[in-house]
Design a protein around this motif. Structure first.
Motif, PDB file in Angstrom:
ATOM      1  N   GLU A 275      51.750  52.302  49.717  1.00 62.34           N
ATOM      2  CA  GLU A 275      51.479  51.633  49.549  1.00 62.34           C
ATOM      3  C   GLU A 275      51.111  50.614  50.930  1.00 62.34           C
ATOM      4  O   GLU A 275      51.603  50.501  51.578  1.00 62.34           O
ATOM      5  CB  GLU A 275      52.133  49.691  49.037  1.00 62.34           C
ATOM      6  CG  GLU A 275      51.060  48.432  48.506  1.00 62.34           C
ATOM      7  CD  GLU A 275      51.907  47.981  47.801  1.00 62.34           C
ATOM      8  OE1 GLU A 275      51.535  47.105  46.516  1.00 62.34           O
ATOM      9  OE2 GLU A 275      52.507  46.889  48.532  1.00 62.34           O
ATOM     10  N   GLU A 307      40.481  47.940  51.410  1.00 61.68           N
ATOM     11  CA  GLU A 307      41.365  46.852  50.984  1.00 61.68           C
ATOM     12  C   GLU A 307      40.551  45.343  52.127  1.00 61.68           C
ATOM     13  O   GLU A 307      40.887  44.993  51.361  1.00 61.68           O
ATOM     14  CB  GLU A 307      42.447  46.883  50.592  1.00 61.68           C
ATOM     15  CG  GLU A 307      43.244  47.759  49.505  1.00 61.68           C
ATOM     16  CD  GLU A 307      44.957  47.067  49.847  1.00 61.68           C
ATOM     17  OE1 GLU A 307      45.509  46.616  50.120  1.00 61.68           O
ATOM     18  OE2 GLU A 307      45.186  48.498  48.484  1.00 61.68           O
ATOM     19  N   GLU A 350      39.218  43.963  43.653  1.00 66.17           N
ATOM     20  CA  GLU A 350      40.148  44.354  42.340  1.00 66.17           C
ATOM     21  C   GLU A 350      41.016  44.445  42.949  1.00 66.17           C
ATOM     22  O   GLU A 350      42.329  44.417  42.275  1.00 66.17           O
ATOM     23  CB  GLU A 350      39.124  45.600  42.367  1.00 66.17           C
ATOM     24  CG  GLU A 350      38.313  45.492  41.198  1.00 66.17           C
ATOM     25  CD  GLU A 350      37.379  46.565  41.020  1.00 66.17           C
ATOM     26  OE1 GLU A 350      37.708  47.996  41.516  1.00 66.17           O
ATOM     27  OE2 GLU A 350      36.480  46.776  40.374  1.00 66.17           O
ATOM     28  N   ALA A 351      41.209  44.749  44.716  1.00 71.22           N
ATOM     29  CA  ALA A 351      42.516  45.361  45.199  1.00 71.22           C
ATOM     30  C   ALA A 351      43.474  43.992  44.715  1.00 71.22           C
ATOM     31  O   ALA A 351      44.911  44.246  44.932  1.00 71.22           O
ATOM     32  CB  ALA A 351      42.275  45.977  46.459  1.00 71.22           C
ATOM     33  N   TYR A 352      42.610  43.035  45.325  1.00 71.91           N
ATOM     34  CA  TYR A 352      43.732  41.799  45.627  1.00 71.91           C
ATOM     35  C   TYR A 352      43.697  41.474  43.972  1.00 71.91           C
ATOM     36  O   TYR A 352      45.128  40.937  43.461  1.00 71.91           O
ATOM     37  CB  TYR A 352      42.788  40.558  46.217  1.00 71.91           C
ATOM     38  CG  TYR A 352      43.262  40.670  47.780  1.00 71.91           C
ATOM     39  CD1 TYR A 352      44.968  40.216  47.946  1.00 71.91           C
ATOM     40  CD2 TYR A 352      42.108  40.692  48.515  1.00 71.91           C
ATOM     41  CE1 TYR A 352      44.533  40.577  49.644  1.00 71.91           C
ATOM     42  CE2 TYR A 352      42.114  41.186  49.674  1.00 71.91           C
ATOM     43  CZ  TYR A 352      43.483  41.056  49.836  1.00 71.91           C
ATOM     44  OH  TYR A 352      43.640  40.925  51.535  1.00 71.91           O
ATOM     45  N   GLU A 353      43.442  41.664  43.109  1.00 71.38           N
ATOM     46  CA  GLU A 353      43.305  41.362  41.937  1.00 71.38           C
ATOM     47  C   GLU A 353      44.919  41.565  41.291  1.00 71.38           C
ATOM     48  O   GLU A 353      45.951  41.339  40.240  1.00 71.38           O
ATOM     49  CB  GLU A 353      42.554  41.570  40.588  1.00 71.38           C
ATOM     50  CG  GLU A 353      42.422  41.005  39.079  1.00 71.38           C
ATOM     51  CD  GLU A 353      41.531  41.715  38.581  1.00 71.38           C
ATOM     52  OE1 GLU A 353      41.263  40.710  37.357  1.00 71.38           O
ATOM     53  OE2 GLU A 353      40.092  42.087  38.325  1.00 71.38           O
ATOM     54  N   SER A 354      44.442  43.332  41.921  1.00 71.90           N
ATOM     55  CA  SER A 354      46.345  44.174  41.475  1.00 71.90           C
ATOM     56  C   SER A 354      47.062  43.590  42.023  1.00 71.90           C
ATOM     57  O   SER A 354      48.385  43.798  40.946  1.00 71.90           O
ATOM     58  CB  SER A 354      46.166  45.525  41.720  1.00 71.90           C
ATOM     59  OG  SER A 354      46.198  45.898  43.232  1.00 71.90           O
ATOM     60  N   THR A 358      53.399  40.154  41.028  1.00 70.44           N
ATOM     61  CA  THR A 358      54.446  41.155  41.778  1.00 70.44           C
ATOM     62  C   THR A 358      55.034  39.737  42.357  1.00 70.44           C
ATOM     63  O   THR A 358      54.246  38.870  42.978  1.00 70.44           O
ATOM     64  CB  THR A 358      53.388  42.061  42.834  1.00 70.44           C
ATOM     65  OG1 THR A 358      52.563  41.113  43.631  1.00 70.44           O
ATOM     66  CG2 THR A 358      52.618  43.273  41.558  1.00 70.44           C
ATOM     67  N   HIS A 406      44.049  35.238  43.149  1.00 72.68           N
ATOM     68  CA  HIS A 406      43.362  35.960  43.858  1.00 72.68           C
ATOM     69  C   HIS A 406      42.024  34.881  44.067  1.00 72.68           C
ATOM     70  O   HIS A 406      41.460  34.892  43.481  1.00 72.68           O
ATOM     71  CB  HIS A 406      43.442  37.004  43.573  1.00 72.68           C
ATOM     72  CG  HIS A 406      42.337  37.480  42.471  1.00 72.68           C
ATOM     73  ND1 HIS A 406      40.991  38.008  42.877  1.00 72.68           N
ATOM     74  CD2 HIS A 406      42.112  38.113  41.299  1.00 72.68           C
ATOM     75  CE1 HIS A 406      40.650  38.220  42.284  1.00 72.68           C
ATOM     76  NE2 HIS A 406      40.975  38.453  40.745  1.00 72.68           N
TER      77      HIS A 406
END
Length: 430
Positions: A275, A307, A350-354, A358, A406
């Motif tokens: 990552e 990102e 979309e990157a932050y939503e993923s 976590t 996010h």
């Protein structure tokens, strides 16, 4: 060099963000204008406390859009209610505070502090490792001020980094016009060794590598990716400005890479790291950019999906070769900038939503807006912890949090009870 006008509304935190923006612009060779009428770009740092304030911000943004060539809107209202500015009918770029300097610097290399000495800002240590670059970009004015690369010995930079750690730095930002060519003036590529040596310093801290052009990184991409893979102190983050998805435009820009180089670097880091965060820059509306060139940039953005993305609308810098080129019309540049900025928001969002749901080990780096703290995970993604005082979180803390939500440009998180003061080397995501 560009002139700027900046207006700040709201709290002390906003004023602090404006000071950081202005410092970066001055370091980049830009200067304040006497007022908005005389500025190349206006920056409106907004507040959104009450409805009346919102109306005032929209009114002031419209006025500034009429008075200056370019308008950048940042601050609380821009981030929370950016659509209000986008729907108002005037032309403005909506940016996070951190994005403003690089957007205004027109894709040029950043400058270091005048004496290239390290600076401690809160718990963040700024470590300029060299001065100058090896490029000759047709649009960049910074090279006239900084000249060719001048690299101090590795041991000297390690000594400065050690002093920053002893002074309380929890994050060391390795900076320069182009960190990837550190050591080239001595005939060696020294960046991997320097990063290894800095990470070997005793203490609990993180290291962030600053901007590195693809042309300098490409030849050491495998060695450098291995350095990232074995050093937990290094943020798994690289700022790799591609500037265009068209090789023809890159030729006119006199960039020292092609899109193939950029892709190969990304593939190498994908292979080595589970990552990581890719940050890149695009210049929109370069004088020779065709509609097909612009679409190639859009395609590259969709393909690689960075990102962190800085979108800059081209503007001429006096004395540069690109300033002599016949430019595109302002409407074309605005339309292309708008299209790319919309795509950027989707990709980054979309990157932050993923990340939601976590758990991550983070370092609290700076105070945020109101009672919040800005944190960074192992891939340098920004996560905001709200109600920081109540939760006992302050800059310098290392702890585990859960990502709870996010925004387009950052995530929101809440500390996990009992997980404060974890090691920086702990696992970063679960």
């Amino acid at each position: 060099m560009a002139t700027y006008h900046i207006e700040t509304y709201g709290c002390t935190s906003n004023r602090g963000e404006s000071r950081r923006i202005e410092r970066a612009l001055r370091d980049g060779g830009h200067r304040p204008a006497d007022g908005p009428d005389d500025a190349d770009v206006a920056i409106l740092n907004t507040c959104t406390v009450v409805e009346k304030t919102e109306r005032n911000m929209l009114r002031r943004a419209e006025e500034l859009a009429e008075d200056t060539a370019d308008l950048v809107v940042t601050g609380c209202m821009a981030l929370a209610q950016g659509d209000l500015f986008r729907d108002a009918g005037f032309d403005a770029e909506i940016l996070h505070w951190d994005e403003v300097p690089s957007a205004i610097l027109n894709g040029e290399c950043p400058t270091t502090t005048p004496d290239t000495e390290p600076v401690l800002d809160g718990v963040v240590g700024i470590l300029p490792i060299a001065r100058g670059c090896m490029s000759n970009c047709s649009y960049c004015i910074t090279k006239f001020a900084t000249g060719r690369i001048d690299s101090p010995p590795i041991e000297e930079n390690v000594r400065k980094a050690r002093a920053l750690v002893h002074a309380g730095a929890k994050e060391i930002r390795v900076t320069g016009q182009d960190t990837g060519v550190y050591g080239w003036d001595t005939g060696e590529r020294k960046l991997p060794e320097l990063l290894d040596r800095i990470c070997a310093i005793d203490g609990e801290f993180r290291v962030r590598l600053g901007m590195a052009n693809p042309g300098g990184i490409h030849g050491i991409r495998e060695e450098l990716a291995d350095v990232f893979a074995r050093n937990r102190k290094l943020y798994d983050f690289i700022h790799l400005p591609v500037q265009s998805g068209s090789d023809e435009v890159l030729d006119e820009m006199r960039r020292q890479h092609r899109t193939e180089y950029f892709r190969e670097i990304v593939e190498t880091f994908d292979d080595r790291l589970d990552e990581w965060t890719l940050s890149t820059d695009f210049i929109v509306g370069f004088p020779t950019e065709t509609e097909a060139d612009h679409e190639r940039s859009m395609e590259l953005l969709r393909e690689v999906r960075p990102e962190k993305i800085n979108v800059t609308r081209f503007s001429k810098r006096p004395g540069t070769d690109a300033a002599e080129m016949k430019g595109l019309g302002g409407t074309i540049k605005k339309e292309r900038s708008k299209a790319m900025s919309e795509l950027k928001r989707r990709v980054v969002g979309e990157a932050y939503e993923s990340m939601v749901g976590t758990r991550r080990t983070v370092l609290a780096v700076r105070p945020g807006t109101g009672d919040s703290v800005k944190c960074r995970d192992g891939a340098y993604r920004q996560i905001i912890v709200q109600r920081a005082d109540e939760r006992g979180v302050e800059p310098g803390d290392v702890f585990e949090l859960e990502v709870t939500g996010h925004n387009t440009m950052y995530a929101l998180g809440a500390p996990v009870d009992g997980e404060k003061s974890r090691s920086i080397g702990a696992a970063d995501a679960v």
